[in-house]
Design a protein around this motif. Structure first.
Motif, short mmCIF file in Angstrom:
data_model
loop_
_atom_site.label_atom_id
_atom_site.label_comp_id
_atom_site.label_asym_id
_atom_site.label_seq_id
_atom_site.Cartn_x
_atom_site.Cartn_y
_atom_site.Cartn_z
N ALA A 1 15.75 -6.43 -24.69
CA ALA A 1 15.68 -7.86 -25.02
C ALA A 1 14.85 -8.62 -23.98
CB ALA A 1 17.10 -8.43 -25.09
N GLN A 2 15.02 -8.27 -22.71
CA GLN A 2 14.23 -8.92 -21.67
C GLN A 2 12.74 -8.63 -21.86
OE1 GLN A 2 15.39 -11.07 -19.51
NE2 GLN A 2 13.45 -11.37 -18.48
N LEU A 3 12.44 -7.36 -22.26
CA LEU A 3 11.05 -6.99 -22.51
C LEU A 3 10.47 -7.81 -23.67
CD1 LEU A 3 8.65 -5.07 -21.94
CD2 LEU A 3 9.68 -3.49 -23.61
N GLU A 4 11.23 -7.98 -24.76
CA GLU A 4 10.76 -8.75 -25.90
C GLU A 4 10.55 -10.22 -25.53
OE1 GLU A 4 9.68 -7.46 -28.45
OE2 GLU A 4 10.64 -5.49 -28.60
N ARG A 5 11.41 -10.74 -24.70
CA ARG A 5 11.26 -12.14 -24.26
C ARG A 5 9.96 -12.32 -23.47
NH1 ARG A 5 16.80 -14.25 -21.64
NH2 ARG A 5 15.49 -16.14 -21.44
N LYS A 6 9.61 -11.30 -22.66
CA LYS A 6 8.36 -11.40 -21.89
C LYS A 6 7.16 -11.45 -22.83
CE LYS A 6 9.83 -9.18 -17.61
NZ LYS A 6 9.60 -8.03 -16.70
N PHE A 7 7.26 -10.70 -23.93
CA PHE A 7 6.16 -10.68 -24.90
C PHE A 7 6.23 -11.88 -25.86
CE2 PHE A 7 6.01 -5.82 -24.47
CZ PHE A 7 5.13 -5.93 -23.40
N GLY A 8 7.25 -12.72 -25.72
CA GLY A 8 7.38 -13.87 -26.60
C GLY A 8 7.96 -13.54 -27.95
N GLU A 9 8.51 -12.37 -28.11
CA GLU A 9 9.11 -11.95 -29.38
C GLU A 9 10.57 -12.42 -29.41
OE1 GLU A 9 7.61 -10.64 -31.82
OE2 GLU A 9 5.66 -10.13 -30.90
N ILE A 10 10.74 -13.73 -29.72
CA ILE A 10 12.07 -14.33 -29.67
C ILE A 10 12.98 -13.73 -30.75
CG2 ILE A 10 13.36 -16.50 -29.77
CD1 ILE A 10 11.48 -16.13 -27.36
N ASP A 11 12.49 -13.60 -31.93
CA ASP A 11 13.32 -13.07 -33.01
C ASP A 11 13.72 -11.62 -32.74
OD1 ASP A 11 13.16 -15.48 -34.33
OD2 ASP A 11 11.41 -14.88 -35.54
N ARG A 12 12.80 -10.83 -32.23
CA ARG A 12 13.14 -9.43 -31.91
C ARG A 12 14.20 -9.38 -30.81
NH1 ARG A 12 9.30 -5.61 -33.72
NH2 ARG A 12 9.97 -4.21 -32.05
N ALA A 13 14.05 -10.28 -29.81
CA ALA A 13 15.05 -10.30 -28.74
C ALA A 13 16.42 -10.67 -29.28
CB ALA A 13 14.62 -11.28 -27.65
N ARG A 14 16.44 -11.74 -30.20
CA ARG A 14 17.73 -12.15 -30.78
C ARG A 14 18.34 -11.01 -31.59
NH1 ARG A 14 16.05 -16.41 -32.98
NH2 ARG A 14 16.77 -17.91 -31.40
N ALA A 15 17.52 -10.28 -32.31
CA ALA A 15 18.03 -9.15 -33.10
C ALA A 15 18.68 -8.09 -32.20
CB ALA A 15 16.89 -8.55 -33.92
N VAL A 16 18.07 -7.89 -31.05
CA VAL A 16 18.65 -6.93 -30.09
C VAL A 16 20.00 -7.42 -29.60
CG1 VAL A 16 18.36 -5.84 -27.85
CG2 VAL A 16 16.41 -6.04 -29.39
N TYR A 17 20.08 -8.74 -29.25
CA TYR A 17 21.36 -9.28 -28.79
C TYR A 17 22.43 -9.14 -29.86
CZ TYR A 17 19.10 -11.41 -24.70
OH TYR A 17 18.43 -11.60 -23.51
N ILE A 18 22.07 -9.44 -31.08
CA ILE A 18 23.05 -9.34 -32.17
C ILE A 18 23.53 -7.90 -32.33
CG2 ILE A 18 23.32 -9.56 -34.67
CD1 ILE A 18 21.37 -11.95 -34.56
N HIS A 19 22.63 -6.96 -32.22
CA HIS A 19 23.00 -5.55 -32.41
C HIS A 19 23.94 -5.06 -31.31
CE1 HIS A 19 22.70 -1.36 -33.46
NE2 HIS A 19 22.33 -1.08 -32.20
N ILE A 20 23.57 -5.32 -30.05
CA ILE A 20 24.39 -4.77 -28.95
C ILE A 20 25.66 -5.56 -28.72
CG2 ILE A 20 22.34 -3.79 -27.84
CD1 ILE A 20 22.39 -6.04 -25.83
N SER A 21 25.73 -6.78 -29.28
CA SER A 21 26.95 -7.58 -29.08
C SER A 21 28.16 -6.95 -29.75
CB SER A 21 26.73 -9.00 -29.64
OG SER A 21 26.55 -8.95 -31.06
#
Length: 785
Positions: A700-720
């Motif tokens: 998720a941190q990697l996706e945030r660096k690339f500006g991929e907000i939706d991908r990062a949120r999807a990761v958070y939702i999955h691992i939560s």
């Protein structure tokens, strides 16, 4: 009272101023009533009804009853019992009533002569009158009248009575009569004889008990206990015994092999008390040289020493100054000299006593010096195959050449190889050879070792011990070539292919210990050719360890035989299994890569593929890393990435997190950071719980660096779904909340809160995990929201 059974009336008669009651039977009205006077029950009812009547009245009732039923035991027994109770208040035996009581007993026995209780009552009463002859006649008549099956009751009472009288001769006669019928009563007879101090007859009874195999002791004593008791009596009262005391005691010593120390001591005491002091000393000598247990030896030896010290003390008391001698009675002094020293009165008595005193002291010193060897002999008599005790004996006699050689010879003749106990028989052979070596006789020493090597010991360890000691002794004295010759003689003998059918001596060439000793000799005193031959032979015989294989390969490498060294590794990996192969494969692959670098890539890959195929999962991570590093340096990059990919799927779970970290680092290094997404996704799919959350947060941190907000949120939702918001050990929920505050909107934040509540509800319904509870208790987090 039952009126239907008996009708009677009492008429009061006046007789000389006193009242007397007489039972008068009324004329019977029926045949049943007429018959009732002949039954015990009817008369017993009458007697019980008149139990409070005067004595005379009850006696008349008994007399009337005897007219009808004179053979009733119960009536006679109670009749006599009441007569005896009436006599209990009389003050003197001179009363005619006491003599009349005898008449009552005689009258009762006319009918009841088969009843032992009446005879015993009669005899007890007669004994109370101190009528010894009459009492003895009563017992004898009882034995004549009663059947044999009831004699034991009479005999026991008879013997108990006679043992309390002063008539010893009569008592002995009675006891002798009874033990002929009941030999088991000899023990009580023995106690009687001992109480009367009749030692000779007591000894005779003990001898009879010992000779009677059917005798059963009433007190549970064994034959050994009786033998010990006999010896004790003989030792305390040795004079005027009607038996051959010494022969009996010696017989007991021969018969009982264990715990006979006390018997030996009693025999010596017997000789001492009879004045046979030389025989006593000979007895002690025989004892310390024949007992079989250490306990018996200690008893006998201590008694022997005490005896010698007593003799010395008596001599010293006699040899005191004149003032002390004046206090001693001349008769006692002459008795001491005559009995203890056997010295005749003469002018040279003092000189003889001094010489005798010195002789006794020297004898005591010699006895104390002999104790270790005597104790050793005792233990060897108990177990003649005890190797450790033979070695102790050898050390004890080492100073005496004749005794030492005799001991070596006896030990090697007695101890059988298959029965050797508590040590190694080969140690005796080694000690024998060292004895001659210390004397400088190397020829005999080598002959003994050679002869010992031909013995078939019970295991291979003894053979190895003999050969090793032989070689080491030669080395210590500088015989280098001889030591090499000797060990080659042991190792290069005829080989047997069927290992399961080999004898211990045939297994010597397969001894790893001997081969290692040979390698040490070759390293220090041989050359490359001979050392290489030794290693080669060990590999052929498969008498190697991974460490030996590595050393052999290193030897060849140091002498530029590189391919030969790799062949040794190849042979080694065929001989062992995991985990022994772990170090061997690492060294093999490392040496191979260092030697050829990138020249023989396919061959190197084959090695890696072989080891990865064989190695267990818990050991394979190091080989994947080595393989990947090799491909990075000398092979292809895509091969390296493929190897790391294989690694993360094949290692044990506890190593997966580290493997993924390495894999991600390598992909980021060679392919760029964007190529790591598939690796992260693979990690999230294959990891669990804590590792999954950590890897998801990194992605998720990697996706945030690339500006991929939706991908990062999807990761958070999955691992939560795998993290409990109440604890949030890894800060997932806090990180996600901050993420929504910075990058989300009202809807996404509401979704975050909804998911949080649903996850809390899910974890609340799940059963508690004891492992996690324990961890939180240790961290002090239990109960925190």
């Amino acid at each position: 009272m039952n009126a239907q059974l008996l009708h009677y009336k009492l008429e009061q008669l006046e007789v000389k101023g006193s009242s007397k009651f007489e039972v008068v039977f009324a004329a019977p009205d029926t045949q049943q009533e007429q018959y009732s006077r002949f039954t015990l029950r009817a008369w017993w009812i009458v007697l019980q009804a008149h139990r409070d009547k005067p004595y005379a009245t009850r006696m008349d009732l008994y007399e009337r009853a005897f007219k009808y039923i004179p053979n009733c035991y119960k009536l006679w027994f109670n009749y006599l019992k009441e007569q005896l109770e009436d006599l209990g208040g009389r003050s003197t035996f001179l009363s005619n009533k006491f003599e009349e009581m005898i008449t009552y007993f005689e009258r009762a026995l006319i009918y009841m002569h088969k009843m032992p209780n009446l005879w015993l009552m009669y005899a007890e009463y007669s004994a109370s009158l101190q009528k010894y002859t009459h009492t003895r006649n009563v017992y004898d008549r009882a034995l004549q009248s009663l059947p044999v099956t009831q004699h034991h009751r009479i005999w026991k009472a008879y013997c108990q009575w006679i043992s309390k009288t002063d008539s010893i001769k009569t008592a002995i006669s009675i006891y002798n009569r009874y033990i002929k019928i009941n030999p088991d009563y000899k023990e009580e007879y023995l106690d009687y004889l001992v109480s009367k101090k009749l030692w000779g007859q007591a000894c005779q009874i003990l001898v009879d008990i010992l000779n009677d195999d059917q005798f059963n002791s009433s007190s549970g004593k064994t034959k050994y206990d009786f033998m010990k008791y006999l010896c004790e009596i003989i030792a305390r009262h040795p004079n005027d015994l009607p038996i051959d005391a010494a022969s009996i005691m010696k017989f007991g010593i021969k018969k009982y092999s264990d715990e006979i120390g006390q018997l030996w001591i009693k025999l010596a005491d017997y000789y001492i008390k009879t004045g046979q002091f030389e025989q006593a000393r000979d007895t002690f000598e025989d004892a310390v040289n024949n007992v079989l247990t250490v306990k018996d030896f200690s008893l006998v030896f201590n008694a022997y020493v005490k005896y010698e010290e007593t003799i010395i003390q008596m001599l010293e008391d006699f040899d005191e100054n004149d003032e002390n001698q004046d206090d001693i009675d001349d008769t006692i002094l002459s008795t001491k000299l005559d009995q203890l020293l056997k010295i005749k009165s003469s002018q040279d008595d003092e000189v003889q006593i001094e010489d005798e005193l010195l002789l006794k002291m020297d004898r005591l010193d010699e006895l104390l010096e002999r104790r270790p060897i005597l104790l050793n002999s005792c233990i060897l008599r108990q177990n003649k195959y005890n190797v450790e005790e033979w070695l102790k004996r050898i050390e004890l006699v080492k100073g005496d050449e004749r005794m030492a050689l005799k001991t070596f010879t006896e030990a090697l003749e007695i101890v059988e190889p298959n029965l050797a106990d508590n040590g190694k028989l080969s140690d005796i052979w080694v000690a024998y050879a060292k004895y001659y070596r210390d004397k400088g006789d190397w020829k005999t020493c080598n002959q003994i070792f050679h002869k010992g090597s031909k013995i078939e010991f019970k295991n291979i360890e003894e053979h190895v011990n003999l050969w090793s000691q032989w070689v080491e002794i030669l080395l210590l004295d500088g015989f280098i070539n001889d030591s090499l010759t000797v060990i080659k003689q042991g190792l290069f003998k005829k080989y047997v292919k069927k290992l399961d059918k080999m004898t211990p001596s045939e297994m010597v060439p397969y001894s790893l210990q001997l081969w290692q000793l040979y390698l040490d000799l070759e390293r220090n005193f041989g050359n490359f050719k001979s050392l290489r031959a030794a290693y080669k032979r060990m590999v052929e015989l498969k008498v190697v360890t991974p460490f030996i294989i590595i050393n052999y390969a290193q030897l060849l490498e140091d002498n530029a035989f590189y391919e030969e060294s790799f062949k040794v590794f190849e042979a080694g990996v065929q001989l062992f299994d995991w985990p022994a192969l772990y170090d061997l494969w690492i060294v093999y692959i490392t040496k191979f890569i260092q030697r050829y670098c990138g020249q023989k890539i396919e061959r190197t890959r084959n090695l890696f593929e072989t080891v990865i195929e064989q190695v267990p999962k818990d050991k394979n991570r190091i080989f994947y890393l080595m393989y990947g590093e090799f491909e990075e340096q000398y092979g292809l990059l895509n091969h390296a990435i493929e190897i790391y990919d294989r690694m993360v799927f094949n290692v044990e779970y506890q190593d997966k997190m580290e493997a993924y970290n390495i894999y991600i680092a390598k992909v980021a290094l060679y392919l760029g950071i964007t190529k790591t997404r598939p690796v992260f996704e693979s990690a999230i799919e294959n990891l669990q719980e804590a590792e999954l959350i950590q890897m998801g947060l990194r992605l998720a941190q990697l996706e945030r660096k690339f500006g991929e907000i939706d991908r990062a949120r999807a990761v958070y939702i999955h691992i939560s779904q795998f993290s409990d918001p109440r604890f949030d050990d890894f800060g997932l929920w806090k990180t996600w909340e901050n993420f929504e505050l910075h990058h989300g909107n009202e809807d996404t934040y509401k979704e975050f809160r909804r998911i949080s509540k649903s996850v809390v509800a899910k974890f609340s319904l799940m059963p508690p995990d004891p492992k996690k509870i324990k961890e939180r208790v240790e961290k002090g987090q239990l109960g925190q929201a």
